[in-house]
Enzyme design. Sequence first.
Site, PDB file in Angstrom:
ATOM      1  N   ARG A 197       0.820  -1.214   0.000  1.00 42.57           N
ATOM      2  CA  ARG A 197       0.000   0.000   0.000  1.00 42.57           C
ATOM      3  C   ARG A 197       0.850   1.258   0.000  1.00 42.57           C
ATOM      4  NH1 ARG A 197      -2.914  -0.222   4.959  1.00 42.57           N
ATOM      5  NH2 ARG A 197      -1.493   1.374   5.718  1.00 42.57           N
ATOM      6  N   TYR A 248     -13.600  22.263 -10.589  1.00 43.69           N
ATOM      7  CA  TYR A 248     -14.168  20.984 -11.050  1.00 43.69           C
ATOM      8  C   TYR A 248     -15.334  20.627 -10.126  1.00 43.69           C
ATOM      9  CZ  TYR A 248     -13.981  15.889 -11.974  1.00 43.69           C
ATOM     10  OH  TYR A 248     -14.258  14.584 -12.287  1.00 43.69           O
ATOM     11  N   ASP A 290      -5.186  22.804  -8.634  1.00 46.34           N
ATOM     12  CA  ASP A 290      -5.498  21.682  -9.523  1.00 46.34           C
ATOM     13  C   ASP A 290      -4.857  22.025 -10.863  1.00 46.34           C
ATOM     14  OD1 ASP A 290      -6.662  19.932 -11.379  1.00 46.34           O
ATOM     15  OD2 ASP A 290      -8.544  19.805 -10.258  1.00 46.34           O
ATOM     16  N   LYS A 345      -6.184  12.167 -16.939  1.00 52.50           N
ATOM     17  CA  LYS A 345      -6.334  12.959 -18.156  1.00 52.50           C
ATOM     18  C   LYS A 345      -5.068  12.857 -19.018  1.00 52.50           C
ATOM     19  CE  LYS A 345     -10.335  14.011 -16.414  1.00 52.50           C
ATOM     20  NZ  LYS A 345     -10.588  15.102 -15.485  1.00 52.50           N
TER      21      LYS A 345
HETATM   22  C1  LIG Z   1     -11.288  15.013 -14.262  1.00 50.77           C
HETATM   23  C2  LIG Z   1     -10.805  16.048 -13.320  1.00 50.77           C
HETATM   24  C3  LIG Z   1     -10.570  15.745 -11.990  1.00 50.77           C
HETATM   25  C4  LIG Z   1     -10.882  14.392 -11.398  1.00 50.77           C
HETATM   26  O1  LIG Z   1     -10.106  13.365 -11.897  1.00 50.77           O
HETATM   27  P1  LIG Z   1     -10.634  11.839 -11.822  1.00 50.77           P
HETATM   28  O2  LIG Z   1      -9.415  11.065 -12.140  1.00 50.77           O
HETATM   29  O3  LIG Z   1     -11.725  11.741 -12.829  1.00 50.77           O
HETATM   30  O4  LIG Z   1     -11.122  11.620 -10.425  1.00 50.77           O
HETATM   31  C5  LIG Z   1     -10.072  16.733 -11.185  1.00 50.77           C
HETATM   32  N1  LIG Z   1      -9.829  17.969 -11.648  1.00 50.77           N
HETATM   33  C6  LIG Z   1     -10.046  18.300 -12.933  1.00 50.77           C
HETATM   34  C7  LIG Z   1      -9.756  19.681 -13.379  1.00 50.77           C
HETATM   35  C8  LIG Z   1     -10.545  17.357 -13.806  1.00 50.77           C
HETATM   36  O5  LIG Z   1     -10.805  17.699 -15.062  1.00 50.77           O
END
Ligand SMILES: *Cc1c(COP(=O)(O)O)cnc(C)c1O
Length: 390
Positions: A57, A110, A182, A207
């Site tokens: 983990r 988000y 973010d 992403k």
């Molecule tokens: C998609 C996204 C997230 C979340 O990511 P996941 O892997 O889908 O949980 C967070 N911040 C932004 C800006 C995003 O586009």
Amino acid sequence: MSKSSKTQKPDTRLVHAGRDPARYHGFVNTPIYRGSTVLYPTLACLEADAQDFSYGRLGTPTVQALQSMLAELEGGHTTLLTPSGLSAISVALLAFVAAGDHILVSDSVYRPTRRFCDNVLKRLGVSTTYYDPLIGGKIATLMTDKTRVVFTESPGSQTSEVQDIPAIAEAAHARDAVVITDNTWATPLYFKPFEHGADVAVQAATKYIVGHADAMLGAITTRQATSKAVAARHDELGLCPGPEDVYLGLRGLRSLSVRLERHHKSGLAMAEWLAARPEVERVLHPALPGDPGHALWARDFTGASGLFSIVLRPCSHEGVAAMLDGLELFGMGYSWGGYESLILPFNPSSYRSATNWQAKGPGLRLHIGLEDVEDLKADLDAGFARLRSA
Ligand SMILES: *Cc1c(COP(=O)(O)O)cnc(C)c1O
């Protein structure tokens, strides 16, 4: 890291960081390690906790390879992986708040981040104030003695507002608040969060880092001063991604630079083409010279990714359905950052609280993938024809 690695450029580091073929019988890539138990050779070693890995983990060589690469590229001290971008966000927030605290969160964040604040943090006694993403240094007026975190995301989800993160960080630091950003849109290649005042950077690695729409993954990168708090919460919450997904993150990251170059170029070409379309009211893309966020983007970012939005001139819902339903190359679905183009309607007016989304026509978010732009234009051109005749 070898001595020469400190002077190597990011493109070189993307290829050579996080790898040690000599350790793996000459195989180019760090292998996938599966495992829970890690054996200790002696009681002395166990008691001194004197080996690199202690329990599945808490990391494997595959996890460590990706973590060290991301820390280096993001310009931070340490990176920890989580099973999704959203879990990276929740761990980062939980690391710095306790009952009675207050946080400031961008109104353009988000949406699931917002739900975490409104549901989970609220139940834990942490209050959230949403701020206008264009607030800049005036965020000082919203800070209280209880404000522990300012959460930024730039450009904002769906509406692409660019935030003045250095000015926000200056105001936050004057009150000892931690700035979390973010950084998913720009990736570690196009925005350097720590050089612009952030204390913690999160990535939805799902992403662009994974880059192929085939895994979920998150990452939290910290400065030295914020690493202990995040590491403690990450450990206590027990979040660890699966080995295959970590490997896919490593594999995707190797080609991030060339993919992003194309996403940038094609995204901008499509944005310019869309701006000239009679069906389009507005294009929200900070790399377009006329965009309200362009000056800040040009100051702080070194590139743009393939994600941006448009607002259509007022039209019928049937028209939008006719346009979207018949598209051949643009897929309709959540997430983005893969090699393929996507399109999705959006309307933030029901849940934004510090700003007022006033578009008269429908909003569409586009992700421009790695296809040829002429084919993408033809697909949208046919879509616009369906929209007009619906
Ligand atoms: C998609 C996204 C997230 C979340 O990511 P996941 O892997 O889908 O949980 C967070 N911040 C932004 C800006 C995003 O586009």
